[in-house]
Write a protein that holds these residues in place. Structure first.
Motif, PDB file in Angstrom:
ATOM      1  N   PHE A   1      55.287   0.430  72.503  1.00  0.00           N
ATOM      2  CA  PHE A   1      56.351  -0.581  72.517  1.00  0.00           C
ATOM      3  C   PHE A   1      57.108  -0.638  71.200  1.00  0.00           C
ATOM      4  O   PHE A   1      58.091  -1.372  71.080  1.00  0.00           O
ATOM      5  N   GLU A   2      56.672   0.125  70.175  1.00  0.00           N
ATOM      6  CA  GLU A   2      57.274   0.050  68.853  1.00  0.00           C
ATOM      7  C   GLU A   2      58.559   0.882  68.770  1.00  0.00           C
ATOM      8  O   GLU A   2      58.510   2.107  68.928  1.00  0.00           O
ATOM      9  N   PRO A   3      59.719   0.252  68.512  1.00  0.00           N
ATOM     10  CA  PRO A   3      60.982   0.985  68.492  1.00  0.00           C
ATOM     11  C   PRO A   3      61.407   1.516  67.120  1.00  0.00           C
ATOM     12  O   PRO A   3      62.433   2.185  67.022  1.00  0.00           O
ATOM     13  N   SER A   4      60.618   1.241  66.064  1.00  0.00           N
ATOM     14  CA  SER A   4      61.036   1.658  64.721  1.00  0.00           C
ATOM     15  C   SER A   4      61.000   3.163  64.536  1.00  0.00           C
ATOM     16  O   SER A   4      61.710   3.706  63.687  1.00  0.00           O
ATOM     17  N   THR A   5      60.162   3.817  65.312  1.00  0.00           N
ATOM     18  CA  THR A   5      60.056   5.278  65.250  1.00  0.00           C
ATOM     19  C   THR A   5      60.276   5.850  66.640  1.00  0.00           C
ATOM     20  O   THR A   5      60.183   5.139  67.641  1.00  0.00           O
ATOM     21  N   ARG A   6      60.558   7.136  66.679  1.00  0.00           N
ATOM     22  CA  ARG A   6      60.812   7.793  67.965  1.00  0.00           C
ATOM     23  C   ARG A   6      59.588   7.688  68.870  1.00  0.00           C
ATOM     24  O   ARG A   6      59.688   7.425  70.065  1.00  0.00           O
ATOM     25  N   ASN A   7      58.421   7.914  68.285  1.00  0.00           N
ATOM     26  CA  ASN A   7      57.144   7.748  68.965  1.00  0.00           C
ATOM     27  C   ASN A   7      56.170   7.139  67.963  1.00  0.00           C
ATOM     28  O   ASN A   7      56.538   6.888  66.814  1.00  0.00           O
ATOM     29  N   THR A   8      54.936   6.902  68.384  1.00  0.00           N
ATOM     30  CA  THR A   8      53.922   6.378  67.476  1.00  0.00           C
ATOM     31  C   THR A   8      52.918   7.473  67.179  1.00  0.00           C
ATOM     32  O   THR A   8      52.230   7.959  68.092  1.00  0.00           O
ATOM     33  N   LEU A   9      52.847   7.896  65.928  1.00  0.00           N
ATOM     34  CA  LEU A   9      51.946   8.980  65.542  1.00  0.00           C
ATOM     35  C   LEU A   9      50.510   8.478  65.550  1.00  0.00           C
ATOM     36  O   LEU A   9      50.170   7.525  64.844  1.00  0.00           O
ATOM     37  N   ASP A  10      49.674   9.113  66.331  1.00  0.00           N
ATOM     38  CA  ASP A  10      48.264   8.723  66.477  1.00  0.00           C
ATOM     39  C   ASP A  10      47.402   9.633  65.608  1.00  0.00           C
ATOM     40  O   ASP A  10      46.856  10.623  66.078  1.00  0.00           O
ATOM     41  N   LEU A  11      47.270   9.283  64.333  1.00  0.00           N
ATOM     42  CA  LEU A  11      46.470  10.116  63.430  1.00  0.00           C
ATOM     43  C   LEU A  11      44.980  10.021  63.725  1.00  0.00           C
ATOM     44  O   LEU A  11      44.220  10.899  63.316  1.00  0.00           O
ATOM     45  N   SER A  12      44.565   8.982  64.445  1.00  0.00           N
ATOM     46  CA  SER A  12      43.148   8.915  64.823  1.00  0.00           C
ATOM     47  C   SER A  12      42.767  10.057  65.758  1.00  0.00           C
ATOM     48  O   SER A  12      41.580  10.368  65.915  1.00  0.00           O
ATOM     49  N   ALA A  13      43.775  10.701  66.364  1.00  0.00           N
ATOM     50  CA  ALA A  13      43.490  11.844  67.240  1.00  0.00           C
ATOM     51  C   ALA A  13      42.835  12.984  66.471  1.00  0.00           C
ATOM     52  O   ALA A  13      42.071  13.766  67.054  1.00  0.00           O
ATOM     53  N   VAL A  14      43.124  13.090  65.175  1.00  0.00           N
ATOM     54  CA  VAL A  14      42.564  14.209  64.400  1.00  0.00           C
ATOM     55  C   VAL A  14      41.036  14.141  64.355  1.00  0.00           C
ATOM     56  O   VAL A  14      40.357  15.083  64.799  1.00  0.00           O
ATOM     57  N   PRO A  15      40.427  13.069  63.841  1.00  0.00           N
ATOM     58  CA  PRO A  15      38.965  13.055  63.836  1.00  0.00           C
ATOM     59  C   PRO A  15      38.349  13.002  65.226  1.00  0.00           C
ATOM     60  O   PRO A  15      37.269  13.567  65.454  1.00  0.00           O
ATOM     61  N   ILE A  16      39.045  12.356  66.179  1.00  0.00           N
ATOM     62  CA  ILE A  16      38.485  12.296  67.531  1.00  0.00           C
ATOM     63  C   ILE A  16      38.436  13.686  68.158  1.00  0.00           C
ATOM     64  O   ILE A  16      37.423  14.089  68.750  1.00  0.00           O
ATOM     65  N   VAL A  17      39.528  14.440  68.024  1.00  0.00           N
ATOM     66  CA  VAL A  17      39.552  15.809  68.552  1.00  0.00           C
ATOM     67  C   VAL A  17      38.472  16.657  67.889  1.00  0.00           C
ATOM     68  O   VAL A  17      37.791  17.457  68.543  1.00  0.00           O
ATOM     69  N   LYS A  18      38.286  16.474  66.593  1.00  0.00           N
ATOM     70  CA  LYS A  18      37.269  17.262  65.893  1.00  0.00           C
ATOM     71  C   LYS A  18      35.853  16.860  66.303  1.00  0.00           C
ATOM     72  O   LYS A  18      34.937  17.682  66.269  1.00  0.00           O
ATOM     73  N   GLN A  19      35.669  15.613  66.722  1.00  0.00           N
ATOM     74  CA  GLN A  19      34.365  15.178  67.223  1.00  0.00           C
ATOM     75  C   GLN A  19      34.091  15.705  68.632  1.00  0.00           C
ATOM     76  O   GLN A  19      32.955  16.023  68.973  1.00  0.00           O
ATOM     77  N   GLN A  20      35.141  15.791  69.437  1.00  0.00           N
ATOM     78  CA  GLN A  20      34.959  16.083  70.851  1.00  0.00           C
ATOM     79  C   GLN A  20      35.240  17.529  71.231  1.00  0.00           C
ATOM     80  O   GLN A  20      34.922  17.930  72.348  1.00  0.00           O
ATOM     81  N   THR A  21      35.846  18.299  70.343  1.00  0.00           N
ATOM     82  CA  THR A  21      36.168  19.693  70.668  1.00  0.00           C
ATOM     83  C   THR A  21      35.900  20.590  69.474  1.00  0.00           C
ATOM     84  O   THR A  21      35.617  20.135  68.372  1.00  0.00           O
TER      85      THR A  21
END
Length: 271
Positions: free
Chosen positions: A176-196
């Motif tokens: 819902f945040e309009p300040s940026t084009r999208n919302t960058l999910d940096l938490s994806a980095v450690p989660i991806v490294k934990q799960q893959t």
């Protein structure tokens, strides 16, 4: 994730070789730079030299552009892809470009070092099955409103087809945040490294949509443990045929890389 997948059976991190550039599992952080779209033969050669001089390790450029509006520039097609290939060869940079259709797989096998599957095609399962049979490495972008598990399951389609060289790319999700084009999910980095075991890179350009936010988000991505960055660069962004407002000029791209090396060193990485 609750069910076991092919990702669970490779405890060692995957290293993907893209035209001689090793990505993942602690290798030097890869930097992909270049314009949103290939606009002409002359301009892509000019920008390729600039990103190479700044420190990029791969060259990006769109030849087939899936755009929200049918009235905007859709890319130069195969001609643009061949311009990109020639520019990459001239500068010694492997090239990255987006594949949008199974009909162009032969063309991409011939010309492209890293085949990008864009956010709109993350769940195009027939396309994922087809690239699973390609010999080229694949860069899989996260969908606009996809969960991390859905994203990983899309990677599974490629892996299940026999192509083990998959790199994930977080490029921001729609909120819902309009300040940026999208919302960058940096938490994806450690989660991806934990799960893959797969490498993950960050695209701060499409995540923010504003060139003046790209550097800070790039540095944060490096600190979070990303294996690479993909950044749009244009030497005349005010005249770019697409996404000029989010593109860095070469000098700012060079400064980002210089500052990024300092952050990388602080966490024991090279760049």
């Amino acid at each position: 994730m609750t069910s076991k997948t092919a990702l669970d059976f490779n405890p060692e991190g995957t290293v993907v070789n893209v035209g001689g550039v090793a990505i993942g599992n602690g290798r030097p952080i890869a930097i992909i730079g270049g314009p949103c779209a290939v606009e002409s033969e002359e301009s892509i050669h000019r920008i390729a030299r600039a990103v190479k001089d700044a420190g990029a390790t791969l060259l990006r450029g769109g030849a087939y552009k899936p755009r929200s509006s049918p009235y905007t520039f859709q890319g130069l097609g195969e001609g643009g892809l061949r311009y990109l290939r020639a520019a990459g060869d001239a500068c010694g940079l492997p090239i990255v470009s987006e594949l949008t259709s199974t009909e162009r797989i032969t063309e991409f096998e011939e010309l492209v070092d890293l085949v990008q599957i864009g956010t709109r095609n993350m769940q195009n399962y027939e396309l994922l099955k087809a690239v699973g049979k390609m010999s080229r490495p694949v860069l899989l972008k996260r969908g606009l409103m996809s969960t991390i598990e859905e994203w990983i399951m899309s990677a599974e389609y490629i892996l299940d087809g026999g192509n083990e060289n998959v790199i994930l790319c977080e490029r921001g999700i729609r909120t819902f945040e309009p300040s940026t084009r999208n919302t960058l999910d940096l938490s994806a980095v450690p989660i991806v490294k934990q799960q893959t075991h797969l490498p993950i890179i960050i695209d701060p350009t499409h995540a923010t949509g504003h060139w003046d936010l790209v550097e800070s988000m790039s540095l944060a991505a490096i600190a979070a443990g990303a294996d690479g960055l993909m950044i749009e660069v244009h030497d005349q962004p005010e005249q770019a045929w697409s996404d000029g407002a989010q593109s860095l000029k070469p000098a700012k791209f060079k400064r980002l890389i210089e500052r990024g090396r300092t952050v990388a060193a602080a966490i024991g990485r090279e760049m």
